[in-house]
Design an enzyme around this catalytic site. Structure first.
Site, short mmCIF file in Angstrom:
data_model
loop_
_atom_site.label_atom_id
_atom_site.label_comp_id
_atom_site.label_asym_id
_atom_site.label_seq_id
_atom_site.Cartn_x
_atom_site.Cartn_y
_atom_site.Cartn_z
N TYR A 49 0.82 -1.21 0.00
CA TYR A 49 0.00 0.00 0.00
C TYR A 49 0.87 1.28 0.00
O TYR A 49 0.36 2.36 -0.25
CB TYR A 49 -0.97 0.04 1.20
CG TYR A 49 -1.94 -1.12 1.28
CD1 TYR A 49 -2.18 -1.94 0.18
CD2 TYR A 49 -2.61 -1.40 2.46
CE1 TYR A 49 -3.06 -3.02 0.27
CE2 TYR A 49 -3.50 -2.47 2.55
CZ TYR A 49 -3.71 -3.28 1.45
OH TYR A 49 -4.58 -4.34 1.55
N LEU A 189 -17.57 -3.75 1.62
CA LEU A 189 -18.72 -3.04 1.07
C LEU A 189 -18.92 -3.38 -0.40
O LEU A 189 -19.87 -2.91 -1.04
CB LEU A 189 -18.54 -1.52 1.26
CG LEU A 189 -18.48 -1.09 2.73
CD1 LEU A 189 -18.09 0.38 2.86
CD2 LEU A 189 -19.82 -1.34 3.42
N ILE A 227 -12.93 -5.00 7.79
CA ILE A 227 -11.99 -3.86 7.73
C ILE A 227 -12.35 -2.89 6.61
O ILE A 227 -11.63 -2.74 5.64
CB ILE A 227 -10.55 -4.37 7.54
CG1 ILE A 227 -10.49 -5.47 6.45
CG2 ILE A 227 -9.98 -4.89 8.85
CD1 ILE A 227 -9.08 -5.81 5.99
N SER A 230 -12.50 4.09 4.78
CA SER A 230 -13.05 5.38 4.40
C SER A 230 -12.01 6.42 4.71
O SER A 230 -11.38 6.38 5.77
CB SER A 230 -14.35 5.69 5.15
OG SER A 230 -14.83 6.94 4.71
N ASN A 239 -19.04 3.74 9.93
CA ASN A 239 -18.70 2.32 9.82
C ASN A 239 -18.39 1.67 11.17
O ASN A 239 -18.28 0.45 11.27
CB ASN A 239 -17.53 2.14 8.85
CG ASN A 239 -17.88 2.57 7.44
OD1 ASN A 239 -19.06 2.72 7.11
ND2 ASN A 239 -16.88 2.78 6.61
P1 NDP Z 1 -14.46 -1.12 1.04
O1 NDP Z 1 -15.41 -2.22 0.76
O2 NDP Z 1 -14.12 -0.82 2.43
O3 NDP Z 1 -15.00 0.17 0.32
C1 NDP Z 1 -14.29 1.39 0.30
C2 NDP Z 1 -15.10 2.36 -0.54
O4 NDP Z 1 -16.40 2.52 0.04
C3 NDP Z 1 -14.47 3.69 -0.61
O5 NDP Z 1 -14.72 4.21 -1.91
C4 NDP Z 1 -15.23 4.52 0.43
O6 NDP Z 1 -15.28 5.86 0.03
C5 NDP Z 1 -16.60 3.89 0.40
N1 NDP Z 1 -17.26 3.92 1.70
C6 NDP Z 1 -16.70 3.61 2.90
N2 NDP Z 1 -17.59 3.73 3.88
C7 NDP Z 1 -18.75 4.12 3.31
C8 NDP Z 1 -20.04 4.42 3.80
N3 NDP Z 1 -20.30 4.31 5.11
N4 NDP Z 1 -21.00 4.79 2.93
C9 NDP Z 1 -20.74 4.88 1.61
N5 NDP Z 1 -19.53 4.62 1.07
C10 NDP Z 1 -18.54 4.25 1.91
O7 NDP Z 1 -13.21 -1.44 0.14
P2 NDP Z 1 -11.66 -1.66 0.16
O8 NDP Z 1 -11.42 -2.29 -1.14
O9 NDP Z 1 -10.86 -0.49 0.53
O10 NDP Z 1 -11.41 -2.78 1.28
C11 NDP Z 1 -11.19 -2.45 2.63
C12 NDP Z 1 -9.82 -2.84 3.08
O11 NDP Z 1 -9.58 -4.23 2.84
C13 NDP Z 1 -8.66 -2.18 2.34
O12 NDP Z 1 -8.45 -0.84 2.71
C14 NDP Z 1 -7.51 -3.09 2.69
O13 NDP Z 1 -7.01 -2.79 3.98
C15 NDP Z 1 -8.19 -4.44 2.64
N6 NDP Z 1 -7.97 -5.13 1.36
C16 NDP Z 1 -7.22 -6.27 1.37
C17 NDP Z 1 -6.95 -6.95 0.22
C18 NDP Z 1 -6.14 -8.19 0.26
O14 NDP Z 1 -5.76 -8.71 -0.79
N7 NDP Z 1 -5.85 -8.72 1.43
C19 NDP Z 1 -7.44 -6.48 -1.09
C20 NDP Z 1 -8.25 -5.29 -1.01
C21 NDP Z 1 -8.52 -4.66 0.19
P3 NDP Z 1 -14.87 7.07 1.04
O15 NDP Z 1 -13.42 6.92 1.33
O16 NDP Z 1 -15.19 8.30 0.26
O17 NDP Z 1 -15.73 6.90 2.26
#
Ligand code: NDP
Length: 272
Positions: A49, A189, A227, A230, A239
């Site tokens: 990251y 999400l 996890i 945002s 969240n």
């Molecule tokens: P998420 O499912 O957490 O979604 C993140 C997105 O949703 C962002 O665009 C965010 O926008 C939006 N969001 C967050 N909260 C809300 C809310 N309450 N209402 C509406 N929209 C919301 O996706 P990620 O892909 O980031 O996954 C989370 C974590 O999982 C990653 O950060 C990472 O740590 C981990 N991960 C691990 C992987 C692996 O291979 N092990 C691969 C991918 C992810 P905004 O910021 O504007 O709120």
């Protein structure tokens, strides 16, 4: 619902954390500080990251004691192998600026490299040296889990996998339950793809919560650790606000029925 899970090595894992994927390095310290101030105690990072230094800055700028914070990072694919993984872990520790990690994961199994067993042995060694308290994996499928357990006798504390209402991972969750492995949901999400689904909307209306909160609560009631990410203070707070309501069994089933076996990320059998 208890906000912690007990891992198979006796350590305690906050069920709910926040992720740092795609958080720019120069915003990471702020996000970490705000997340901890909001009440989160689990932070999910990874070497790939590119923001481990920001994670460390955030840890140093908070009033929350280090021993109350569960810090996870991950070994990236190009560092697999015994010696390389041990060096990569030391580099992560130095970038974050901590004496130990609470959890270290193998980010992807990369079966074509066929080095995940020796990588796992390196994690076992790091744990016995006290550099890491708990060790786990990410994106492992059943054959990869069976192989590391058969060859080392050490069961990962958790497997962090893609999981959301369009990919409910029923078989892998059942295997984790049999083996004593916590399921931790990434992209919980599901990029918002289920926010408009009638099952989610109905539960949101009934409970007075947002679609995101309904989906995160669904993860918790499945027994998973989760996890979400945002970068907005309001999103971080929303969240976290999941412990004053519950989904009914029918609502749980209706959301689980949205499964479409649809990934947003790569296929773990091919990636890396
Ligand atoms: P998420 O499912 O957490 O979604 C993140 C997105 O949703 C962002 O665009 C965010 O926008 C939006 N969001 C967050 N909260 C809300 C809310 N309450 N209402 C509406 N929209 C919301 O996706 P990620 O892909 O980031 O996954 C989370 C974590 O999982 C990653 O950060 C990472 O740590 C981990 N991960 C691990 C992987 C692996 O291979 N092990 C691969 C991918 C992810 P905004 O910021 O504007 O709120």
């Amino acid at each position: 619902m208890q906000p912690h899970l007990v891992l198979n090595d006796g350590q305690s894992l906050p069920r709910l954390g926040f992720g740092l994927w795609q958080v720019p390095q120069d915003e990471t310290a702020r996000v970490v500080r705000e997340g901890l101030a909001a009440g989160y105690r689990l932070i999910d990072g990874a070497a790939i990251y590119g923001n481990e230094a920001g994670l460390g800055d955030g840890l140093r700028r908070t009033d929350v004691p280090r021993d109350r914070i569960f810090v996870t990072t991950k070994i990236w694919n190009d560092r697999q192998g015994y010696d390389s993984t041990k060096r990569a872990a030391e580099e992560s520790l130095a970038r974050i600026g901590v004496e130990h990690l609470d959890c270290l994961l193998i980010h992807w199994p990369c079966p074509d490299q066929d080095r995940y067993v020796e990588t796992w042995r390196a994690l076992v060694s790091l744990r016995s040296e006290g550099r890491v308290k708990s060790i786990g994996v990410s994106n492992f499928m059943a054959p990869h889990l069976h192989r590391i357990i058969d060859e080392t006798g050490v069961v990962p504390v958790l497997n962090q996998i893609e999981l959301h209402p369009r990919l409910v991972q029923a078989e892998l969750r059942a295997l984790h339950a049999r083996l004593g492995i916590v399921t931790q949901s990434w992209t919980p999400l599901g990029q918002g793809r289920s926010f408009d689904a009638p099952a989610v909307q109905a539960a949101a209306r009934r409970s007075g919560k947002s679609p995101a909160q309904v989906i995160l609560r669904w993860h918790l009631q499945l027994g998973c650790s989760v996890i979400p990410r945002s970068t907005r203070a309001q999103g971080l707070a929303e969240n976290l606000d999941l412990f004053d309501f519950a989904l009914t069994p029918d609502e749980m089933d209706a959301i689980t029925a949205l499964d479409a076996d649809e990934r947003t990320g790569p296929d773990p059998l091919r990636f890396g």
